[in-house]
Design a protein around this motif. Structure first.
Motif, short mmCIF file in Angstrom:
data_model
loop_
_atom_site.label_atom_id
_atom_site.label_comp_id
_atom_site.label_asym_id
_atom_site.label_seq_id
_atom_site.Cartn_x
_atom_site.Cartn_y
_atom_site.Cartn_z
N MET A 14 1.30 6.60 -6.90
CA MET A 14 0.25 7.59 -7.17
C MET A 14 0.82 9.00 -7.09
SD MET A 14 -3.47 7.99 -5.29
CE MET A 14 -2.75 8.07 -3.64
N ARG A 15 1.64 9.26 -6.11
CA ARG A 15 2.26 10.58 -5.99
C ARG A 15 3.16 10.88 -7.17
NH1 ARG A 15 1.71 13.24 -1.23
NH2 ARG A 15 0.97 12.09 0.62
N ASN B 273 -12.65 9.16 -4.72
CA ASN B 273 -12.99 7.73 -4.71
C ASN B 273 -14.11 7.50 -5.72
OD1 ASN B 273 -13.44 5.03 -4.04
ND2 ASN B 273 -14.75 5.55 -2.30
N GLN C 21 -6.93 4.32 3.18
CA GLN C 21 -5.54 4.75 3.18
C GLN C 21 -5.16 5.52 1.91
OE1 GLN C 21 -2.59 1.89 4.91
NE2 GLN C 21 -4.34 0.50 4.97
N VAL C 22 -5.73 5.12 0.76
CA VAL C 22 -5.28 5.75 -0.49
C VAL C 22 -6.17 6.91 -0.94
CG1 VAL C 22 -4.22 3.57 -1.23
CG2 VAL C 22 -6.52 4.15 -2.04
N ILE D 218 0.84 -1.20 0.00
CA ILE D 218 0.00 0.00 0.00
C ILE D 218 0.87 1.25 0.00
CG2 ILE D 218 -1.61 1.39 1.38
CD1 ILE D 218 -3.09 -1.12 2.11
N SER D 219 1.95 1.23 0.76
CA SER D 219 2.87 2.37 0.76
C SER D 219 3.45 2.60 -0.64
CB SER D 219 4.00 2.13 1.76
OG SER D 219 3.50 2.08 3.09
N PHE E 245 -8.18 -0.49 2.28
CA PHE E 245 -7.34 0.05 1.21
C PHE E 245 -7.78 1.47 0.86
CE2 PHE E 245 -7.04 0.63 -3.46
CZ PHE E 245 -5.65 0.68 -3.59
N ALA F 204 -5.23 10.71 -2.41
CA ALA F 204 -5.63 11.09 -3.76
C ALA F 204 -6.40 12.41 -3.74
CB ALA F 204 -6.49 10.00 -4.39
N TRP G 251 2.02 1.71 -3.45
CA TRP G 251 0.91 2.16 -4.30
C TRP G 251 0.74 3.67 -4.14
CZ3 TRP G 251 -3.92 4.03 -5.47
CH2 TRP G 251 -4.61 3.41 -6.52
N ILE G 252 0.79 4.15 -2.90
CA ILE G 252 0.64 5.58 -2.66
C ILE G 252 1.82 6.35 -3.25
CG2 ILE G 252 0.61 7.34 -0.85
CD1 ILE G 252 -1.03 5.33 0.85
#
Length: 404
Positions: A95-96, A272, A224-225, A88-89, A221, A229, A91-92
């Motif tokens: 995304m950044r 979302n 957290q994301v 997940i980290s 999930f 976003a 993935w973030i």
């Protein structure tokens, strides 16, 4: 509508030049070569952007990477096992990095094990075209007799089991092998070719993951994301299950309007959002595509416009990829609904007025036949679909129609 086109990178047999000639305005792509769970680095993102920006002769294409499809969610995240927190980290972080590169729309999915499932990748139509097909009886034959999944028989009605047994008995060894390959084609990383034992092992890892557990893990999930976003200006859009019903004993949590309503309410942020895939959702007779667009339009950040034709009105049944204006979804009404949403956004002063759409899938026609391209992504078949969709949009938007 913002007309886009899915591109699988430099190895795609459909080139940047082809996209230019198709008249698309933006590109949908992903870093398919980066392992799931790893960070998409600024360097890799910039390289893909550069590849999109140049035609074969070196001239500028003018095209940009506008939508990510897909930033993969690992099986570890879905099952909350292994390195899921680190994934997940990553993935973030990806995304950044994408946002820093100017990309604002990220499509993803939360389908366990299989990204999509078809039993035929080149099913012949009466006019000689070919398309992808999901045959429920063939799938039952695969599940029960080829994969030999424990408990598979209980997942099918008696009449389907009987027909699957008969059909399996009539299959040649070559057809059995082809059927297995076709189903496994929808596995993430299938380029490495998963064996049947690999599939069994993946399914075993989901043994403790019930429908309730998968929904909880999905919400975890999103919690957290999605706030990240929202803060950085990224629009996330979840793709529905394909097909939108249970397979292989796995839970499915993005198959219906109720599923989307639940996910949107779980983390009620505009970031979302939804990938409204008319083909995936249209494989269920109880999904109202036009109604979903009307009710969820503000959260639709991306749309896949394709059509399917079901063999029956069963919730779990066979279907094939029909022409874009064929099939059982009223594509003209759906495009009209998208245009109405864009007008609402325009009046509300939103910056994301134009919804990126792409002509999803398409039938192999003319020179597509024998090209050996990515299954479901022909050059000419998609070009035909885009031209039809563009014509519908132009007609519905024309002053003579609006005033009439």
């Amino acid at each position: 509508m913002r007309h886009t086109w899915r591109w699988f990178g430099p190895n795609d047999l459909v080139s940047v030049d082809d996209m230019m000639q198709a008249g698309v305005r933006g590109v949908v792509t992903a870093l398919h070569h980066v392992p799931t769970g790893a960070i998409w680095t600024p360097e890799e993102i910039a390289l893909r952007q550069e590849q999109i920006s140049v035609m074969k002769g070196g001239a500028a294409s003018g095209l940009k990477w506008e939508v990510v499809e897909s930033l993969p969610v690992s099986e570890s995240i879905k099952t909350q096992s292994g390195d899921w927190r680190a994934h997940i980290s990553s993935w973030i972080a990806s995304m950044r990095n994408l946002r820093d590169a100017g990309i604002e729309v990220i499509c993803y999915n939360f389908m366990p094990v299989l990204d999509w499932t078809r039993t035929d990748l080149a099913w012949r139509r009466p006019n000689g075209a070919t398309c992808m097909r999901f045959d429920f009886i063939d799938f039952a034959a695969f599940d029960i007799h080829i994969l030999q999944r424990k408990g598979a028989e209980q997942d099918f009605p008696a009449e389907i089991r009987a027909e699957a047994a008969r059909r399996f008995a009539e299959m040649s060894e070559a057809r059995r092998a082809q059927l297995a390959d076709n189903v496994v084609c929808g596995l993430p990383g299938a380029a490495e070719h998963f064996s049947l034992q690999d599939v069994r092992d993946l399914l075993e890892s989901y043994a403790p993951v019930t429908d309730k557990v998968l929904r909880r893990n999905f919400n975890d999930f999103l919690e957290q994301v999605a706030p990240v976003a929202q803060d950085i200006g990224v629009r996330l859009c979840c793709h529905p299950d394909d097909p939108p019903f249970g397979l292989l004993g796995l839970p499915r949590v993005m198959s219906t309007e109720a599923d989307y309503a639940e996910r949107m309410a779980a983390v009620d942020l505009s970031a979302n959002g939804i990938t409204l895939c008319a083909g995936s959702l249209g494989a269920r007779p109880d999904n109202d595509l036009v109604g979903m667009m009307e009710r969820f339009g503000a959260r639709v950040h991306f749309a896949h416009l394709r059509n399917v034709r079901r063999d029956s009105d069963a919730i779990r049944g066979s279907f094939f990829e029909d022409e874009h204006l064929g099939g059982q979804t009223d594509m003209v009404a759906l495009v009209a609904s998208i245009l109405r949403e864009e007008e609402r956004r325009r009046k509300a002063g939103r910056e994301d007025v134009l919804i990126p759409i792409r002509p999803d899938h398409g039938q192999d026609i003319l020179d597509d036949l024998g090209r050996g391209g990515q299954p479901g992504y022909p050059a000419i078949g998609r070009l035909k679909g885009l031209a039809e969709l563009r014509g519908v949009e132009m007609a519905l938007s024309h002053a003579a129609i609006r005033q009439g």
